[in-house]
Each structure stands twice: as structure tokens, then as C-alpha cells.
Design a protein around this motif. Structure first.
Motif, mmCIF file in Angstrom:
data_model
loop_
_atom_site.group_PDB
_atom_site.id
_atom_site.type_symbol
_atom_site.label_atom_id
_atom_site.label_comp_id
_atom_site.label_asym_id
_atom_site.label_seq_id
_atom_site.Cartn_x
_atom_site.Cartn_y
_atom_site.Cartn_z
ATOM 1 N N VAL A 142 0.878 -1.157 0.000
ATOM 2 C CA VAL A 142 0.000 0.000 0.000
ATOM 3 C C VAL A 142 0.921 1.212 0.000
ATOM 4 O O VAL A 142 1.913 1.235 0.745
ATOM 5 C CB VAL A 142 -0.921 0.016 1.245
ATOM 6 N N LYS A 143 0.640 2.200 -0.821
ATOM 7 C CA LYS A 143 1.518 3.355 -0.958
ATOM 8 C C LYS A 143 1.866 3.941 0.411
ATOM 9 O O LYS A 143 0.993 4.235 1.213
ATOM 10 C CB LYS A 143 0.869 4.413 -1.838
ATOM 11 N N GLY A 144 3.169 4.067 0.666
ATOM 12 C CA GLY A 144 3.644 4.631 1.921
ATOM 13 C C GLY A 144 3.898 3.621 3.014
ATOM 14 O O GLY A 144 4.395 3.973 4.087
ATOM 15 N N ASP A 145 3.611 2.330 2.737
ATOM 16 C CA ASP A 145 3.734 1.298 3.776
ATOM 17 C C ASP A 145 4.748 0.225 3.430
ATOM 18 O O ASP A 145 4.764 -0.848 4.019
ATOM 19 C CB ASP A 145 2.357 0.649 4.017
ATOM 20 N N GLY A 146 5.628 0.487 2.461
ATOM 21 C CA GLY A 146 6.659 -0.475 2.115
ATOM 22 C C GLY A 146 6.133 -1.662 1.328
ATOM 23 O O GLY A 146 5.004 -1.673 0.848
ATOM 24 N N VAL A 147 6.976 -2.671 1.198
ATOM 25 C CA VAL A 147 6.640 -3.893 0.464
ATOM 26 C C VAL A 147 6.681 -5.066 1.439
ATOM 27 O O VAL A 147 7.577 -5.158 2.287
ATOM 28 C CB VAL A 147 7.625 -4.137 -0.695
ATOM 29 N N TRP A 148 5.708 -5.963 1.301
ATOM 30 C CA TRP A 148 5.602 -7.116 2.177
ATOM 31 C C TRP A 148 5.641 -8.393 1.348
ATOM 32 O O TRP A 148 5.124 -8.437 0.230
ATOM 33 C CB TRP A 148 4.304 -7.051 2.979
ATOM 34 N N LEU A 149 6.291 -9.407 1.888
ATOM 35 C CA LEU A 149 6.361 -10.715 1.236
ATOM 36 C C LEU A 149 5.806 -11.754 2.197
ATOM 37 O O LEU A 149 6.362 -11.971 3.282
ATOM 38 C CB LEU A 149 7.804 -11.065 0.862
ATOM 39 N N ASN A 150 4.691 -12.379 1.798
ATOM 40 C CA ASN A 150 4.017 -13.364 2.649
ATOM 41 C C ASN A 150 3.806 -12.830 4.070
ATOM 42 O O ASN A 150 4.115 -13.488 5.069
ATOM 43 C CB ASN A 150 4.806 -14.683 2.675
ATOM 44 N N ASP A 151 3.297 -11.584 4.126
ATOM 45 C CA ASP A 151 2.921 -10.916 5.381
ATOM 46 C C ASP A 151 4.107 -10.533 6.269
ATOM 47 O O ASP A 151 3.920 -10.192 7.437
ATOM 48 C CB ASP A 151 1.936 -11.776 6.190
ATOM 49 N N LYS A 152 5.321 -10.577 5.727
ATOM 50 C CA LYS A 152 6.494 -10.116 6.459
ATOM 51 C C LYS A 152 7.156 -8.988 5.661
ATOM 52 O O LYS A 152 7.186 -9.040 4.436
ATOM 53 C CB LYS A 152 7.494 -11.259 6.678
ATOM 54 N N SER A 153 7.664 -8.000 6.357
ATOM 55 C CA SER A 153 8.293 -6.867 5.679
ATOM 56 C C SER A 153 9.421 -7.349 4.766
ATOM 57 O O SER A 153 10.298 -8.115 5.199
ATOM 58 C CB SER A 153 8.835 -5.883 6.717
ATOM 59 N N PHE A 154 9.378 -6.923 3.515
ATOM 60 C CA PHE A 154 10.393 -7.345 2.546
ATOM 61 C C PHE A 154 11.599 -6.416 2.635
ATOM 62 O O PHE A 154 11.475 -5.203 2.471
ATOM 63 C CB PHE A 154 9.824 -7.319 1.128
ATOM 64 N N VAL A 155 12.745 -6.995 2.931
ATOM 65 C CA VAL A 155 13.992 -6.235 2.997
ATOM 66 C C VAL A 155 14.896 -6.733 1.876
ATOM 67 O O VAL A 155 15.264 -7.912 1.838
ATOM 68 C CB VAL A 155 14.694 -6.408 4.359
ATOM 69 N N ARG A 156 15.227 -5.843 0.977
ATOM 70 C CA ARG A 156 16.022 -6.231 -0.187
ATOM 71 C C ARG A 156 17.500 -6.313 0.154
ATOM 72 O O ARG A 156 18.038 -5.459 0.861
ATOM 73 C CB ARG A 156 15.815 -5.194 -1.301
ATOM 74 N N GLU A 157 18.154 -7.364 -0.345
ATOM 75 C CA GLU A 157 19.598 -7.475 -0.181
ATOM 76 C C GLU A 157 20.273 -6.620 -1.240
ATOM 77 O O GLU A 157 20.153 -6.890 -2.435
ATOM 78 C CB GLU A 157 20.048 -8.938 -0.309
ATOM 79 N N LYS A 158 20.959 -5.583 -0.797
ATOM 80 C CA LYS A 158 21.604 -4.668 -1.732
ATOM 81 C C LYS A 158 22.863 -5.288 -2.309
ATOM 82 O O LYS A 158 23.572 -6.039 -1.652
ATOM 83 C CB LYS A 158 21.927 -3.348 -1.030
ATOM 84 N N GLY A 159 23.130 -4.943 -3.570
ATOM 85 C CA GLY A 159 24.297 -5.483 -4.247
ATOM 86 C C GLY A 159 25.590 -4.844 -3.769
ATOM 87 O O GLY A 159 25.623 -3.673 -3.398
ATOM 88 N N GLU A 245 8.357 2.073 -3.538
ATOM 89 C CA GLU A 245 8.387 1.889 -2.093
ATOM 90 C C GLU A 245 9.773 1.472 -1.600
ATOM 91 O O GLU A 245 10.145 1.771 -0.460
ATOM 92 C CB GLU A 245 7.352 0.848 -1.671
ATOM 93 N N LEU A 246 10.540 0.802 -2.444
ATOM 94 C CA LEU A 246 11.882 0.358 -2.075
ATOM 95 C C LEU A 246 12.961 1.371 -2.439
ATOM 96 O O LEU A 246 14.148 1.146 -2.168
ATOM 97 C CB LEU A 246 12.186 -0.984 -2.746
ATOM 98 N N GLY A 247 12.561 2.482 -3.048
ATOM 99 C CA GLY A 247 13.528 3.503 -3.432
ATOM 100 C C GLY A 247 14.375 3.108 -4.625
ATOM 101 O O GLY A 247 15.491 3.624 -4.812
ATOM 102 N N LEU A 248 13.863 2.217 -5.474
ATOM 103 C CA LEU A 248 14.567 1.786 -6.682
ATOM 104 C C LEU A 248 14.072 2.594 -7.875
ATOM 105 O O LEU A 248 13.046 3.261 -7.812
ATOM 106 C CB LEU A 248 14.333 0.290 -6.916
ATOM 107 N N HIS A 249 14.786 2.492 -8.985
ATOM 108 C CA HIS A 249 14.439 3.282 -10.171
ATOM 109 C C HIS A 249 13.403 2.566 -11.022
ATOM 110 O O HIS A 249 13.603 1.427 -11.441
ATOM 111 C CB HIS A 249 15.681 3.555 -11.018
#
Length: 290
Positions: A142-159, A245-249
Motif C-alpha cells: 500500500v503506498k507509503g507502507d513499504g513492500v511485504w512478502l508473505n505478510d512479512k516486511s520485505f527487505v532487499r539485499e543490496k548489491g 516503495e523500495l527507493g529503486l528506479h
């Protein structure tokens, strides 16, 4: 009318349930026989193939979302139905792709997903839901609430600095006039970064974007072209919100906002798309497109 945060979260939950039900049905049909036909679409086979599975999945989704249309005065745009232009009249509209990646599904391989988004009349997504049936992964936002994966906050592994660069593309990219020059420049960029590069093809547009999103460093792009195609609004609606939401392009091929409610067409061939995890890579691809 502006939907409240509470209303948006309730609608997101409704869309998640719809995507899960449709996705479970799709996966149950993976190894079964079904009718396959062609529809009027873009200039690629991937945009023209449709099955009774797509149509049934759409019915399942609409059954879940039907009550929200009247309750919130929402418009509707779906891949397997005629554009009734309600998206131009309502404050928000559901944008549904019951099965993105029908071609890989019919070829008995991974690459397909269910995608549902709620888009404001301005062309900006406020809800995004993607379910990947064969992986049982449900991404929501939902806009402003980040990204969730299977009801857990999705944290991306940065390269990291020397991570391999993952380039996702449609099969049709190899037939485009810019393919060789673009890949040559990408290979040069990777060499300059002192890293390797890996190309991925054969997924639908939604899975291509997710591939970039879940890689350390990656990109997916399409440049403008004259023939109709280049994906449609429903191919990019949910994943555009994820990237924001993840700040990606995420942008059109000029680096401008990826507009998702063009009154003239649902196709994206005139503007192109770019998804990347790295600002330098974004700049390079925008330059290539120009």
C-alpha cells in the motif's frame, strides 16, 4: 474521493485473497490439458496467447473484487476484457492481469504470476499485489507502507561493488534493432565495474521486474517502438509501486514517471519502461534509449 489508509489496507487484503485464490487455481492446472487460443494483442507471441486458465483466473479475481466496485465507485481494467474506459472516469480503478506470463505457463516452465493493482486516475498506483503461484510468494504494498512478502516486511539485499549484474529481458528483445548495441554497452559497463553480467529471458514482465527487485544489481528495460505492444498498463502497475516503495528506479525510457493511465492506449510501446537497482545503470540505459 480520496481513499483512506484504512480503506486502502482493506482493499489490499481483498486483492491479496483474490490473487492467492486465482494463483492456486492456476498452479492446479499446470500439468493438465486446457484450451489455448490467440487474441488480438501486441506484435509478440507472448501478448497474443491466451488460455481458458487466464479467463477462469480472471473470473475468480473479479468475484472477490466485485463488491468493491460499487462500494468505492471504482473503475476496472483487466487484460482479458475490453477497456470500458471507466479508468478515465473514476477516481481509482482496479488493474488486473490474471496471469502475466501465459507463454511460459503453456511451455511448462516458471515465469508467470498474478498481478493486481489499484491505480489513481492520475496514473499512479496506490495498491500492488503480485502472487507467484509456483513459488507460493505473495508480494503486497500500500503506498507509503513499504513492500511485504508473505505478510512479512520485505527487505532487499543490496548489491555489493563487485556483484554480478542481472539483466532481465523479454524474448522479443533479441529481435529489436537496438539489441546488440545495448548489450555491448551493458557488457562494457559491467567490465568497467569489474563485475560479471548474466542475461535472463523467458519470464513475463511481472516476473522480470521481480527478478530485478530481488537481485543485488539488475535491470529490465524496453525502449519505445512503433508497433503496438511493449507490454500494457497491467504488466507494470503493481511492480511500479514496489520499486517506488523500495527507493529503486522505475520510469519510462526517458527517465520520466511511468504513466499508467494513458487515455489513448493501454499499450506502452510509445514510452518504454526501465526498472533498475542502480542509479548509474539507470543513467546508462536512459542514454541508450535516447
Amino acid at each position: 474521493m480520496i481513499l483512506s489508509e484504512k480503506e486502502l489496507k482493506a482493499l489490499c487484503q481483498m486483492a491479496s485473497t483474490a490473487a492467492l485464490d486465482a494463483g492456486k487455481y492456476i498452479q492446479s492446472q499446470f500439468d493438465r490439458s486446457y484450451a489455448k487460443k490467440h487474441k488480438k494483442g501486441g506484435n509478440s507471441l507472448a501478448s497474443q496467447v491466451v488460455t481458458e486458465i487466464d479467463e477462469k483466473a480472471q473470473e475468480i479475481i473479479l468475484r472477490h473484487l466485485h463488491s468493491s466496485l460499487e462500494a468505492h465507485n471504482l473503475g476496472l481494467l483487466t487484460e482479458e476484457a475490453i477497456d470500458d474506459q471507466s479508468r478515465l472516469e473514476k477516481a481509482y480503478f482496479w488493474c488486473i492481469d490474471p496471469m502475466d506470463g501465459t507463454l511460459p505457463f503453456t511451455e511448462k516452465r516458471t515465469g508467470y504470476a498474478v498481478s493486481i493493482a489499484l491505480i489513481a486516475n492520475s496514473g499512479d498506483p496506490v495498491i500492488g499485489v503480485v502472487y507467484v503461484p509456483d513459488l507460493a510468494e505473495c508480494y503486497t504494498s500500500v503506498k507509503g507502507d513499504g513492500v511485504w512478502l508473505n505478510d512479512k516486511s520485505f527487505v532487499r539485499e543490496k548489491g555489493g561493488k563487485n556483484d554480478i549484474i542481472h539483466v532481465y529481458s523479454d524474448r522479443s528483445l533479441r529481435d529489436d534493432v537496438y539489441y546488440k548495441s545495448a548489450t555491448d554497452r551493458l557488457n562494457e559497463w559491467a567490465a568497467h565495474q569489474n563485475t560479471g553480467i548474466q542475461y535472463h529471458t523467458g519470464f513475463g514482465s511481472v516476473r522480470n521486474a521481480l527478478g530485478v527487485m530481488t537481485s543485488g544489481t539488475g535491470c529490465y528495460f524496453k525502449f519505445p517502438k512503433r508497433p503496438k505492444g511493449g507490454g500494457s498498463i497491467w504488466d507494470y502497475a503493481a511492480t511500479r509501486l514496489f520499486f517506488e516503495e523500495l527507493g529503486l528506479h522505475v520510469s519510462d525510457a526517458r527517465g520520466e514517471t511511468l504513466q499508467l493511465n494513458n487515455p489513448e492506449t493501454t499499450f506502452m510501446n510509445e514510452v518504454g519502461v526501465i526498472y533498475t537497482t542502480d542509479s548509474g545503470l539507470s543513467d546508462l540505459i536512459i542514454t541508450l534509449g535516447n
